[in-house]
Design a protein around this motif. Structure first.
Motif, PDB file in Angstrom:
ATOM      1  N   ASN A 117       0.854  -1.182   0.000  1.00  0.00           N
ATOM      2  CA  ASN A 117       0.000   0.000   0.000  1.00  0.00           C
ATOM      3  C   ASN A 117       0.896   1.240   0.000  1.00  0.00           C
ATOM      4  O   ASN A 117       1.482   1.589   1.024  1.00  0.00           O
ATOM      5  CB  ASN A 117      -0.895  -0.002   1.254  1.00  0.00           C
ATOM      6  N   CYS A 134       3.716  -7.598   8.369  1.00  0.00           N
ATOM      7  CA  CYS A 134       3.464  -6.241   7.876  1.00  0.00           C
ATOM      8  C   CYS A 134       4.587  -5.354   8.368  1.00  0.00           C
ATOM      9  O   CYS A 134       4.757  -5.177   9.590  1.00  0.00           O
ATOM     10  CB  CYS A 134       2.120  -5.725   8.371  1.00  0.00           C
ATOM     11  N   SER A 184     -13.701  -1.544   0.566  1.00  0.00           N
ATOM     12  CA  SER A 184     -12.572  -0.705   0.158  1.00  0.00           C
ATOM     13  C   SER A 184     -12.493  -0.536  -1.346  1.00  0.00           C
ATOM     14  O   SER A 184     -11.938   0.439  -1.838  1.00  0.00           O
ATOM     15  CB  SER A 184     -11.254  -1.300   0.665  1.00  0.00           C
ATOM     16  N   ASP A 190      -8.418  -5.659   1.200  1.00  0.00           N
ATOM     17  CA  ASP A 190      -9.308  -6.280   2.182  1.00  0.00           C
ATOM     18  C   ASP A 190      -8.715  -7.577   2.729  1.00  0.00           C
ATOM     19  O   ASP A 190      -8.829  -7.862   3.931  1.00  0.00           O
ATOM     20  CB  ASP A 190     -10.677  -6.546   1.560  1.00  0.00           C
ATOM     21  N   GLY A 193      -6.231  -6.712   5.199  1.00  0.00           N
ATOM     22  CA  GLY A 193      -6.908  -6.304   6.425  1.00  0.00           C
ATOM     23  C   GLY A 193      -7.367  -7.479   7.257  1.00  0.00           C
ATOM     24  O   GLY A 193      -7.301  -7.447   8.492  1.00  0.00           O
ATOM     25  N   CYS A 196      -4.244  -9.106   9.034  1.00  0.00           N
ATOM     26  CA  CYS A 196      -3.688  -8.428  10.212  1.00  0.00           C
ATOM     27  C   CYS A 196      -4.731  -8.174  11.288  1.00  0.00           C
ATOM     28  O   CYS A 196      -4.445  -7.493  12.283  1.00  0.00           O
ATOM     29  CB  CYS A 196      -2.990  -7.127   9.815  1.00  0.00           C
ATOM     30  N   ARG A 198      -7.594  -6.458  11.248  1.00  0.00           N
ATOM     31  CA  ARG A 198      -8.417  -5.241  11.227  1.00  0.00           C
ATOM     32  C   ARG A 198      -9.847  -5.551  10.803  1.00  0.00           C
ATOM     33  O   ARG A 198     -10.789  -4.878  11.212  1.00  0.00           O
ATOM     34  CB  ARG A 198      -7.813  -4.220  10.262  1.00  0.00           C
ATOM     35  N   LEU A 199      -9.965  -6.526   9.935  1.00  0.00           N
ATOM     36  CA  LEU A 199     -11.257  -7.013   9.479  1.00  0.00           C
ATOM     37  C   LEU A 199     -11.411  -8.456   9.941  1.00  0.00           C
ATOM     38  O   LEU A 199     -10.431  -9.204   9.971  1.00  0.00           O
ATOM     39  CB  LEU A 199     -11.345  -6.956   7.955  1.00  0.00           C
ATOM     40  N   TYR A 202     -14.079 -11.328   4.985  1.00  0.00           N
ATOM     41  CA  TYR A 202     -14.228 -10.686   3.679  1.00  0.00           C
ATOM     42  C   TYR A 202     -14.795 -11.709   2.713  1.00  0.00           C
ATOM     43  O   TYR A 202     -14.432 -12.889   2.745  1.00  0.00           O
ATOM     44  CB  TYR A 202     -12.877 -10.190   3.170  1.00  0.00           C
TER      45      TYR A 202
END
Length: 265
Positions: A117, A134, A184, A190, A193, A196, A198-199, A202
């Protein structure tokens, strides 16, 4: 993994390629490939740069990418799988939600993955059997185990709007039972995400290999599961329906897909 890869060199290559996202003039030069499906000069430039660098360093590895014809590819042999800009519509609108997704496949399985990113300067990477990281820190999927505790990311399959009614019925049912949903516009973002934590999950239909190859390995190496809509283990096919999360959340989401959910509202 049979192909020896210089991981530091690969990260620097992707960071240099990511700097090309800053060219707003190139991002504004678009060509429509299909319904809601665009390519910009940034997509083409990033792909060309990465392809040239990879072919110079690893001349025996094939190259499969979104913005080229891939009919000649033997996916049982080593092959790079690249999406130069995952989230092209976001790039056009300067939404800062686009990433570079690069995977290496050997013998029909993904063995190495990068999702970069350039806006957050986060480099997600995983090697088969070695965990997911990450920016050098090991990451893991969340431990949320119920829909009521979860934050779920969805993909709307924008190139297949004939699926909208069916898709949005599913999204409605998920939304009514989870804490909230996110979209997103980038499958790879996604999946990173999810990897890690965060989500919590998906799902999306009709993804292409370059959309999910890298992210699939990230999630699995972070301790999660990636399956198709039937609940079978996801394979690196050229197109697929995908569900990702920890084991409990994947079981929950596939239940909603199959209509087996038992909402307690």
């Amino acid at each position: 993994m049979q192909t020896t890869i210089d991981m530091k060199e690969m990260q620097e290559l992707l960071r240099r390629a990511g700097a090309l996202f800053e060219n707003r003039a190139a991002a504004g030069h678009t060509r429509e490939k299909g319904l809601a499906d665009y390519v910009t000069e940034v997509d083409v430039t990033v792909q060309q740069y990465i392809r040239e660098q990879l072919e110079r360093r690893y001349p025996l590895v094939q190259f499969l990418s979104e913005e080229k014809n891939n009919d000649e590819i033997d996916r049982s042999a080593p092959v790079w799988v690249l999406d130069p800009v995952d989230g092209t519509t976001n790039l056009i609108h300067d939404c800062h939600a686009s990433v570079i997704s690069l995977a290496l496949m050997e013998e029909g399985r993904v063995v190495l993955a990068f999702v970069y990113n350039p806006y957050s300067q986060e480099m997600f990477m995983a090697r088969e059997g070695e965990g997911c990281y990450c920016n050098g820190r090991q990451v893991h999927v969340s431990d949320v185990s119920s829909m009521q505790e979860s934050l779920i990311a969805i993909g709307t399959s924008p190139y297949y709007k004939e699926l909208a009614a069916e898709n949005f019925d599913l999204f409605y049912r998920l939304f009514m039972d989870c804490q909230d949903i996110r979209r997103s516009g980038s499958a790879a973002l996604d999946l990173a995400g999810v990897a890690c934590g965060r989500l919590d999950g998906y799902l999306e239909r009709n993804l292409k290999l370059w959309d999910f190859a890298a992210g699939m390995l990230l999630v699995r190496e972070a301790g999660g599961c990636v399956v198709d809509y039937s609940g079978a283990q996801m394979k690196p096919d050229m197109a697929a329906n995908l569900v990702a999360g920890n084991e409990a959340m994947v079981r929950e989401m596939t239940g909603y897909i199959a209509g087996r959910e038992t909402p307690d509202r």
